[in-house]
Design a protein around this motif. Structure first.
Motif, short mmCIF file in Angstrom:
data_model
loop_
_atom_site.label_atom_id
_atom_site.label_comp_id
_atom_site.label_asym_id
_atom_site.label_seq_id
_atom_site.Cartn_x
_atom_site.Cartn_y
_atom_site.Cartn_z
N LEU A 80 25.85 -27.23 -21.30
CA LEU A 80 26.52 -25.96 -21.58
C LEU A 80 26.25 -25.02 -20.42
N ASP A 81 27.32 -24.47 -19.85
CA ASP A 81 27.18 -23.52 -18.74
C ASP A 81 28.30 -22.49 -18.86
N GLY A 82 27.94 -21.28 -19.24
CA GLY A 82 28.94 -20.22 -19.39
C GLY A 82 29.96 -20.58 -20.46
N ASP A 83 31.24 -20.62 -20.06
CA ASP A 83 32.30 -20.91 -21.02
C ASP A 83 32.71 -22.38 -21.02
N ARG A 84 31.88 -23.26 -20.42
CA ARG A 84 32.20 -24.70 -20.36
C ARG A 84 31.08 -25.51 -21.02
N ALA A 85 31.49 -26.55 -21.72
CA ALA A 85 30.54 -27.49 -22.31
C ALA A 85 31.04 -28.91 -22.03
N VAL A 86 30.10 -29.81 -21.77
CA VAL A 86 30.43 -31.21 -21.56
C VAL A 86 29.63 -32.03 -22.57
N VAL A 87 30.33 -32.91 -23.30
CA VAL A 87 29.67 -33.82 -24.23
C VAL A 87 29.78 -35.22 -23.63
N HIS A 88 28.63 -35.83 -23.36
CA HIS A 88 28.54 -37.18 -22.80
C HIS A 88 28.24 -38.13 -23.95
N THR A 89 29.14 -39.09 -24.19
CA THR A 89 28.96 -40.02 -25.30
C THR A 89 29.08 -41.47 -24.85
N TRP A 90 28.58 -42.35 -25.70
CA TRP A 90 28.85 -43.78 -25.64
C TRP A 90 29.78 -44.06 -26.81
N VAL A 91 30.92 -44.68 -26.56
CA VAL A 91 31.89 -44.97 -27.61
C VAL A 91 32.33 -46.42 -27.52
N GLY A 92 32.91 -46.90 -28.61
CA GLY A 92 33.46 -48.25 -28.59
C GLY A 92 33.55 -48.84 -29.97
N SER A 93 33.83 -50.13 -29.99
CA SER A 93 33.86 -50.90 -31.23
C SER A 93 33.51 -52.33 -30.87
N GLY A 94 32.84 -52.98 -31.81
CA GLY A 94 32.41 -54.36 -31.54
C GLY A 94 31.50 -54.40 -30.32
N THR A 95 31.86 -55.25 -29.34
CA THR A 95 31.05 -55.36 -28.13
C THR A 95 31.55 -54.46 -27.00
N ASP A 96 32.67 -53.79 -27.21
CA ASP A 96 33.21 -52.85 -26.22
C ASP A 96 32.42 -51.55 -26.30
N ARG A 97 31.69 -51.23 -25.26
CA ARG A 97 30.86 -50.02 -25.24
C ARG A 97 31.04 -49.38 -23.87
N HIS A 98 31.44 -48.11 -23.85
CA HIS A 98 31.62 -47.43 -22.58
C HIS A 98 31.30 -45.94 -22.73
N GLN A 99 31.17 -45.29 -21.58
CA GLN A 99 30.83 -43.88 -21.56
C GLN A 99 32.09 -43.02 -21.55
N ARG A 100 31.94 -41.83 -22.13
CA ARG A 100 33.03 -40.87 -22.15
C ARG A 100 32.44 -39.48 -21.93
N LEU A 101 33.18 -38.67 -21.19
CA LEU A 101 32.83 -37.26 -21.01
C LEU A 101 33.97 -36.42 -21.56
N ASP A 102 33.64 -35.46 -22.38
CA ASP A 102 34.62 -34.51 -22.89
C ASP A 102 34.20 -33.13 -22.44
N LEU A 103 35.10 -32.47 -21.70
CA LEU A 103 34.87 -31.13 -21.19
C LEU A 103 35.64 -30.15 -22.06
N PHE A 104 34.97 -29.11 -22.50
CA PHE A 104 35.59 -28.09 -23.34
C PHE A 104 35.47 -26.73 -22.67
N ARG A 105 36.53 -25.92 -22.78
CA ARG A 105 36.46 -24.52 -22.36
C ARG A 105 36.45 -23.68 -23.62
N ILE A 106 35.57 -22.69 -23.62
CA ILE A 106 35.35 -21.83 -24.78
C ILE A 106 35.80 -20.42 -24.43
N ASP A 107 36.48 -19.78 -25.37
CA ASP A 107 36.88 -18.39 -25.20
C ASP A 107 36.79 -17.69 -26.55
#
Length: 160
Positions: free
Chosen positions: A106-133
C-alpha cells in the motif's frame, strides 16, 4: 487461520495461512464498520478479507468498490462492475480453484495484492493493482505471470 497486518508506505502486508487447506464455507460478511471513511489501509484490509479469504465477491464490491465509474483494465474481463462481479464470483466458486494472498503493498492511493492462484496442479502468481479514491476502489489492473491476462489496454469506463 490467516493473519493480516497492514503496514505503511514502503512496507507490506504479511499474511500467513495453512498450506493447501481446503476452502471453508465463508461466513456472512459483517456490516461495514462505521468510520471506514477514506482510510486506504482499512479499505484494503476489508477488501482482502472479503474477496480473497471469504470469497464474497459481491460483498467486497458493495463495500469497497465505487458503484459507477469503476474501470477494470484487465482485458480478460468484460467491462463494467456488474460483469466483473459475476465473472469473479463464478471463478472463485469453482471447487478446485485456489487463491493464496502472499503480500499486499500500500502506497498512497495505490495498493498491490500479490497472490498465488490456480486449480489442480496449475499454480501461478498474479498481481492486482488497485487505485483508491475517496475511500473506494476506482480502478483495477491485473497482471498474470502466465500471460493469460496481462494488462494490454483499457476497457471502457462503466457509466451506469
Amino acid at each position: 487461520m490467516t493473519r493480516v497486518r497492514l503496514l505503511g508506505a514502503g512496507q507490506h502486508l504479511a499474511l500467513s495461512s495453512g498450506a493447501n487447506r481446503a476452502p471453508v464455507a465463508p461466513p456472512v460478511a459483517p456490516p461495514l464498520p462505521s468510520g471506514l471513511g477514506d482510510d486506504p489501509r482499512q479499505l484494503m484490509e476489508r477488501f482482502v478479507d472479503l474477496f480473497y479469504r471469504r470469497r464474497q465477491v459481491r460483498a467486497a464490491f458493495e463495500s469497497c468498490v465505487v458503484r459507477t465509474g469503476f474501470r477494470d483494465h484487465d482485458p480478460s474481463r468484460p467491462g463494467g462492475r456488474q460483469a466483473a462481479i459475476e465473472m469473479l464470483a463464478r471463478k472463485l466458486a469453482e471447487p478446485d480453484f485456489f487463491v493464496e494472498v502472499e503480500r499486499v503493498f500500500l502506497d498512497g492511493d495505490r495498493a498491490v495484492v500479490h497472490t498465488w492462484v490456480g486449480s489442480g496442479t496449475d499454480r501461478h502468481q498474479r498481481l492486482d493493482l488497485f487505485r483508491i479514491d475517496a475511500g473506494r476502489i476506482v480502478e483495477h489492473w491485473g497482471f498474470d505471470e502466465t500471460g493469460r491476462s496481462v494488462c494490454a489496454h483499457s476497457l471502457p469506463t462503466e457509466t451506469a
